[in-house]
Motif scaffolding. Structure first.
Motif, PDB file in Angstrom:
ATOM      1  N   ARG A 156       0.837  -1.210   0.000  1.00 47.09           N
ATOM      2  CA  ARG A 156       0.000   0.000   0.000  1.00 47.09           C
ATOM      3  C   ARG A 156       0.870   1.257   0.000  1.00 47.09           C
ATOM      4  NH1 ARG A 156      -4.779   2.094   2.281  1.00 47.09           N
ATOM      5  NH2 ARG A 156      -4.861   4.241   1.531  1.00 47.09           N
ATOM      6  N   GLU A 169       1.068   4.279  -2.768  1.00 48.06           N
ATOM      7  CA  GLU A 169       0.920   5.707  -2.493  1.00 48.06           C
ATOM      8  C   GLU A 169       2.098   6.495  -3.034  1.00 48.06           C
ATOM      9  OE1 GLU A 169       0.395   5.809   1.691  1.00 48.06           O
ATOM     10  OE2 GLU A 169      -1.778   5.557   1.585  1.00 48.06           O
ATOM     11  N   ILE A 224      -5.371   2.386  -9.291  1.00 44.37           N
ATOM     12  CA  ILE A 224      -6.258   3.464  -8.851  1.00 44.37           C
ATOM     13  C   ILE A 224      -7.478   3.370  -9.759  1.00 44.37           C
ATOM     14  CG2 ILE A 224      -6.568   5.943  -8.558  1.00 44.37           C
ATOM     15  CD1 ILE A 224      -3.517   6.176  -8.321  1.00 44.37           C
ATOM     16  N   ARG A 251      -8.217   0.865  -4.042  1.00 41.98           N
ATOM     17  CA  ARG A 251      -8.204   2.333  -3.975  1.00 41.98           C
ATOM     18  C   ARG A 251      -9.180   2.863  -5.025  1.00 41.98           C
ATOM     19  NH1 ARG A 251      -2.123   3.962  -4.618  1.00 41.98           N
ATOM     20  NH2 ARG A 251      -2.168   2.300  -6.167  1.00 41.98           N
ATOM     21  N   ARG A 254     -13.382  10.528  -2.445  1.00 38.26           N
ATOM     22  CA  ARG A 254     -12.501   9.385  -2.192  1.00 38.26           C
ATOM     23  C   ARG A 254     -13.226   8.238  -1.510  1.00 38.26           C
ATOM     24  NH1 ARG A 254      -7.418  11.911   1.167  1.00 38.26           N
ATOM     25  NH2 ARG A 254      -7.469  14.030   0.277  1.00 38.26           N
ATOM     26  N   HIS A 292      -9.988   3.745   1.049  1.00 36.67           N
ATOM     27  CA  HIS A 292      -8.562   3.417   0.942  1.00 36.67           C
ATOM     28  C   HIS A 292      -7.816   4.309  -0.050  1.00 36.67           C
ATOM     29  CE1 HIS A 292      -9.402  -0.042   3.429  1.00 36.67           C
ATOM     30  NE2 HIS A 292     -10.374  -0.396   2.599  1.00 36.67           N
ATOM     31  N   ALA A 293      -8.465   5.333  -0.541  1.00 37.42           N
ATOM     32  CA  ALA A 293      -7.802   6.289  -1.429  1.00 37.42           C
ATOM     33  C   ALA A 293      -7.291   7.453  -0.588  1.00 37.42           C
ATOM     34  CB  ALA A 293      -8.768   6.789  -2.493  1.00 37.42           C
ATOM     35  N   GLU A 329      -3.514   9.565  -4.228  1.00 39.22           N
ATOM     36  CA  GLU A 329      -4.446   9.232  -5.302  1.00 39.22           C
ATOM     37  C   GLU A 329      -5.316  10.433  -5.676  1.00 39.22           C
ATOM     38  OE1 GLU A 329      -2.983   5.753  -3.329  1.00 39.22           O
ATOM     39  OE2 GLU A 329      -4.229   7.322  -2.458  1.00 39.22           O
TER      40      GLU A 329
END
Length: 290
Positions: free
Chosen positions: A20, A24, A113, A135, A156, A159-160, A164
């Protein structure tokens, strides 16, 4: 991008946390240079508008845009888009999207994404149909993205993160205005700006018809009406004025404009416009509930 297939995704452990964080960092880096490839699942007018906006602004090369349109026979091809693109826009009809998400879920990775353009499909619905840590973001653009004068809002998923959101904002600002909002405002934006394009076209047509009634040639009347809307919009945005201020600036006592405004008020223009946005927003919310 890893091509491995994902089955049931377990709660995030140490390795998954690292993945993760890597995702990012990749998103932050991509926000600076733009993603190498952008995928579209669904190739209708809105997908075309976003793609053209990104290409014209130089955010991505045309040869690096991949798209797949849905039919009953090619759902499996959607996986190919995800296997070749880390940023994917889902721009199918809302009722088709659940089947599409089920099909692509096995190939969603920590690098992806996923951006939904489908009206009325909530973030919670998207997240239910995708791996638990996917995401996901939801955007509501409008058709003028194709001429880089769009108005877009985004929200969002759980998990974004900021990376993102920053990447998506950087890309979509190439298509016009882009703002992040709470998801509850997305349906309102659909009523105001998504449907509003049609409302503005109806008003522009009516202005031109008025000029034609008074003797102006049709082509000239439509060009001047459109330019009047464009110029007024630029003044409102660049000067930051409330519309009432600019309206007052145009009016003079006993002049032409106040007589025209009186006619608009008699015709109920303000109430009709408010009702149009309300009706479109309510319909968007109805679609969300379905």
């Amino acid at each position: 991008m890893g091509g491995g297939r994902c089955g049931a995704v377990q709660p995030m452990g140490g390795a998954e946390c690292a993945a993760r964080r890597g995702g990012e960092m990749a998103a932050a880096a991509a926000a600076e240079s733009g993603p190498r490839r952008v995928g579209f699942v669904g190739a209708g007018r809105m997908a075309e508008a976003i793609a053209q906006g990104l290409i014209q602004a130089g955010k991505v090369e045309a040869r690096h845009v991949l798209a797949s349109a849905p039919t009953d026979r090619n759902l499996c091809r959607f996986q190919e888009v995800l296997q070749n693109c880390s940023l994917v826009f889902f721009a199918t009809k809302p009722h088709i999207l659940p089947a599409v998400l089920v099909e692509v879920a096995p190939v969603v990775t920590a690098e992806h994404i996923l951006v939904s353009v489908a009206a009325g499909v909530s973030l919670s619905t998207l997240e239910e149909l995708l791996p638990p840590t996917a995401r996901v973001l939801r955007v509501s653009p409008n058709l003028p993205c194709v001429v880089q004068e769009g108005a877009t809002v985004m929200a969002r998923g759980r998990h974004a993160g900021s990376g993102e959101a920053g990447l998506l904002r950087t890309l979509l600002e190439a298509c016009g205005q882009c703002e992040e909002v709470p998801e509850a405002q997305v349906d309102v934006h659909t009523g105001l700006s998504g449907s509003g394009v049609a409302f503005v076209c109806a008003f522009s047509e009516a202005l031109a018809d008025g000029a034609m009634k008074m003797g102006m040639p049709a082509g000239l009347a439509h060009r001047i009406a459109a330019q009047t809307l464009l110029g007024t919009a630029k003044m409102l945005l660049q000067k930051g004025q409330h519309p009432a201020e600019l309206r007052t600036d145009v009016c003079t006592p006993g002049g032409t404009t106040i007589y025209g405004l009186h006619a608009l008020e008699r015709g109920g223009l303000r109430a009709a416009a408010m009702s149009a946005v309300e009706a479109a927003t309510c319909r968007a919310r109805e679609l969300s509930r379905k």
